[in-house]
Design a protein around this motif. Sequence first.
Motif, PDB file in Angstrom:
ATOM      1  N   GLY A  33       0.830  -1.197   0.000  1.00 12.72           N
ATOM      2  CA  GLY A  33       0.000   0.000   0.000  1.00 12.72           C
ATOM      3  C   GLY A  33       0.863   1.245   0.000  1.00 12.72           C
ATOM      4  N   SER A  34       0.276   2.363   0.434  1.00 15.48           N
ATOM      5  CA  SER A  34       0.967   3.655   0.355  1.00 15.48           C
ATOM      6  C   SER A  34       0.865   4.403   1.679  1.00 15.48           C
ATOM      7  N   LYS A  35       1.898   5.189   1.959  1.00 13.05           N
ATOM      8  CA  LYS A  35       1.976   5.964   3.190  1.00 13.05           C
ATOM      9  C   LYS A  35       2.358   7.404   2.849  1.00 13.05           C
ATOM     10  N   PRO A  36       1.560   8.387   3.304  1.00 12.39           N
ATOM     11  CA  PRO A  36       1.898   9.785   3.023  1.00 12.39           C
ATOM     12  C   PRO A  36       2.844  10.370   4.064  1.00 12.39           C
ATOM     13  N   TRP A  37       3.301  11.591   3.801  1.00 11.45           N
ATOM     14  CA  TRP A  37       4.103  12.368   4.754  1.00 11.45           C
ATOM     15  C   TRP A  37       5.340  11.606   5.250  1.00 11.45           C
ATOM     16  N   ASP A  88      12.714  -2.028   6.308  1.00  7.97           N
ATOM     17  CA  ASP A  88      13.918  -1.632   5.582  1.00  7.97           C
ATOM     18  C   ASP A  88      13.497  -0.840   4.346  1.00  7.97           C
ATOM     19  N   LEU A  89      13.831   0.421   4.319  1.00  8.16           N
ATOM     20  CA  LEU A  89      13.429   1.271   3.193  1.00  8.16           C
ATOM     21  C   LEU A  89      14.271   1.031   1.951  1.00  8.16           C
ATOM     22  N   ARG A  90      15.328   0.232   2.059  1.00 12.73           N
ATOM     23  CA  ARG A  90      16.153  -0.096   0.892  1.00 12.73           C
ATOM     24  C   ARG A  90      15.637  -1.319   0.150  1.00 12.73           C
ATOM     25  N   HIS A  91      14.580  -1.935   0.648  1.00 10.54           N
ATOM     26  CA  HIS A  91      14.017  -3.110  -0.018  1.00 10.54           C
ATOM     27  C   HIS A  91      13.499  -2.720  -1.403  1.00 10.54           C
ATOM     28  N   PRO A  92      13.672  -3.588  -2.408  1.00 14.58           N
ATOM     29  CA  PRO A  92      13.234  -3.239  -3.775  1.00 14.58           C
ATOM     30  C   PRO A  92      11.736  -3.019  -3.906  1.00 14.58           C
ATOM     31  N   GLY A  93      10.962  -3.479  -2.937  1.00 12.94           N
ATOM     32  CA  GLY A  93       9.522  -3.263  -2.997  1.00 12.94           C
ATOM     33  C   GLY A  93       9.100  -1.884  -2.523  1.00 12.94           C
ATOM     34  N   VAL A  94      10.056  -1.055  -2.126  1.00 13.64           N
ATOM     35  CA  VAL A  94       9.765   0.309  -1.654  1.00 13.64           C
ATOM     36  C   VAL A  94      10.078   1.303  -2.767  1.00 13.64           C
ATOM     37  N   THR A  95       9.092   2.106  -3.138  1.00 14.88           N
ATOM     38  CA  THR A  95       9.296   3.155  -4.131  1.00 14.88           C
ATOM     39  C   THR A  95       8.767   4.479  -3.579  1.00 14.88           C
ATOM     40  N   CYS A  96       9.452   5.556  -3.913  1.00 14.78           N
ATOM     41  CA  CYS A  96       9.116   6.869  -3.363  1.00 14.78           C
ATOM     42  C   CYS A  96       8.697   7.819  -4.470  1.00 14.78           C
ATOM     43  N   ASP A  97       7.568   8.468  -4.284  1.00 10.82           N
ATOM     44  CA  ASP A  97       7.159   9.528  -5.203  1.00 10.82           C
ATOM     45  C   ASP A  97       8.099  10.715  -5.062  1.00 10.82           C
ATOM     46  N   GLU A  98       8.238  11.477  -6.132  1.00 18.23           N
ATOM     47  CA  GLU A  98       8.954  12.742  -6.041  1.00 18.23           C
ATOM     48  C   GLU A  98       8.064  13.728  -5.297  1.00 18.23           C
ATOM     49  N   PRO A  99       8.485  14.205  -4.118  1.00 15.40           N
ATOM     50  CA  PRO A  99       7.606  15.077  -3.346  1.00 15.40           C
ATOM     51  C   PRO A  99       7.281  16.378  -4.082  1.00 15.40           C
ATOM     52  N   ALA A 100       6.017  16.748  -4.064  1.00 15.14           N
ATOM     53  CA  ALA A 100       5.597  18.035  -4.632  1.00 15.14           C
ATOM     54  C   ALA A 100       5.763  19.094  -3.548  1.00 15.14           C
ATOM     55  N   TRP A 101       7.013  19.317  -3.153  1.00 10.29           N
ATOM     56  CA  TRP A 101       7.347  20.115  -1.969  1.00 10.29           C
ATOM     57  C   TRP A 101       7.696  21.532  -2.404  1.00 10.29           C
ATOM     58  N   GLU A 113      14.920  21.557   2.721  1.00 13.34           N
ATOM     59  CA  GLU A 113      15.744  20.363   2.566  1.00 13.34           C
ATOM     60  C   GLU A 113      15.127  19.128   3.218  1.00 13.34           C
ATOM     61  N   ILE A 114      13.894  19.273   3.777  1.00 14.98           N
ATOM     62  CA  ILE A 114      13.227  18.139   4.437  1.00 14.98           C
ATOM     63  C   ILE A 114      11.899  17.864   3.723  1.00 14.98           C
ATOM     64  N   PRO A 115      11.926  17.466   2.468  1.00 18.05           N
ATOM     65  CA  PRO A 115      10.656  17.224   1.760  1.00 18.05           C
ATOM     66  C   PRO A 115       9.951  15.982   2.279  1.00 18.05           C
ATOM     67  N   SER A 116       8.633  16.029   2.246  1.00 18.45           N
ATOM     68  CA  SER A 116       7.811  14.880   2.631  1.00 18.45           C
ATOM     69  C   SER A 116       6.967  14.468   1.433  1.00 18.45           C
ATOM     70  N   GLY A 117       6.929  13.179   1.171  1.00 19.85           N
ATOM     71  CA  GLY A 117       6.149  12.669   0.056  1.00 19.85           C
ATOM     72  C   GLY A 117       5.549  11.320   0.386  1.00 19.85           C
ATOM     73  N   THR A 118       4.919  10.720  -0.605  1.00 21.38           N
ATOM     74  CA  THR A 118       4.264   9.421  -0.442  1.00 21.38           C
ATOM     75  C   THR A 118       5.221   8.298  -0.817  1.00 21.38           C
ATOM     76  N   VAL A 119       5.210   7.246  -0.010  1.00 22.56           N
ATOM     77  CA  VAL A 119       6.024   6.063  -0.263  1.00 22.56           C
ATOM     78  C   VAL A 119       5.097   4.874  -0.500  1.00 22.56           C
ATOM     79  N   HIS A 120       5.418   4.071  -1.501  1.00 22.04           N
ATOM     80  CA  HIS A 120       4.610   2.907  -1.864  1.00 22.04           C
ATOM     81  C   HIS A 120       5.358   1.621  -1.492  1.00 22.04           C
ATOM     82  N   PHE A 121       4.618   0.658  -0.977  1.00 27.52           N
ATOM     83  CA  PHE A 121       5.180  -0.617  -0.536  1.00 27.52           C
ATOM     84  C   PHE A 121       4.499  -1.758  -1.283  1.00 27.52           C
TER      85      PHE A 121
END
Length: 385
Positions: free
Chosen positions: A132-136, A163-176, A183-191
Amino acid sequence: MSASPQRPVRIISTQSELAWTVPLLDSVASAAGDVPALLSLAREAGGNWPQPGGGHTAHLWELLASVSAVDVAAGRVFEPHVDAQAILAQAGNYRAGHDPADRAGAWGVFAAEGPGLRLEAKTGDAGILLSGSKPWCSLATLLDRAVITAHTETGGRAAFAVDLRHPGVTCDEPAWVARGLREIPSGTVHFSQVPAQQLGSDGWYFSRPGFAWGGMGVAACWLGGAVGVARDYKEALTAAARSGREPDQIALAALGETDRILTAALQYLARTATVIDDGGLSTGEEAPETGGRSPEARENPRKSGAHTGTDRSVWSDALRVRGTVAAAVERVLSLVSQNRGPAPLAFDEPYAKRMADLALYVRQHHAMRDDAQLGKLTLKGEHLW
């Protein structure tokens, strides 16, 4: 940042007792704006810092406030790593003798929810997997691991080490687009089928007193940022006096009010830390769901059911501390910006950065909504007066 030695923020300690922090704070000043360097400092220092509720809570808050007084964004880097370390330790105590996770690397804490986004934990032959997905999720691309909350098959929510380095983790480019904490952008991460280790049972993450203690630690960062703003103001008045422009009564009144506000807030933190370490704020009930308003679910440490009578609970005191500190920060920002005017906001980069960073960071507070929650508890008799 200034090349002069940085000064720690004192809550209960003397300057001499905190002298050992000056090299760290100088390193933080040198690394300001360089998130990988700040994360390296957080890994090196944060693992040795005291944990809330362990007898040295005020010292922990002094360290968080001191880092934030140097650079607000640095405090925003240090705080979740330190909080994650505390959560892992609390999970180990919850299940005695069970080491919940490898604590190495740089950690974050992702517990916010957002509309249309859901992270689920399911147990199968391969163990617990998150999908699923997690915001912020602040700095997710630069972190190694995270404590993250997910919905469980029983209908509740639980915390997991992942582990955020797992290949099943992908990060959106934050619309920050923020001008503060750039320098502390927050975005959505997909698992997608990412292995995870559960920390505590369903509901444990939100019901443990450490949830509220962590929220107060964030307030210590806010207050440290306000100390940095106040120091900027005092130094500006001193520099002006050296050039022959003595501060007028308005400027002095603003400095006096700033001192009064910060001193009161620091003393309140000291008193609350003592009560925590004495075991007076160790009860908690599950906090309600938090929305996707900010990077920190700890932004809103509210309880779903109040203790009655005159008992003190961790949730009501967290609301008091955070509300008191947020109001102090807002007032200091207003006093200093009004009295210094537009020029330093336009031409003094460290000052302008500090003001923008702190204005965004303190907006994690829910203001009158948290006061309404505290009012409910007060109406039920949970107060000291």
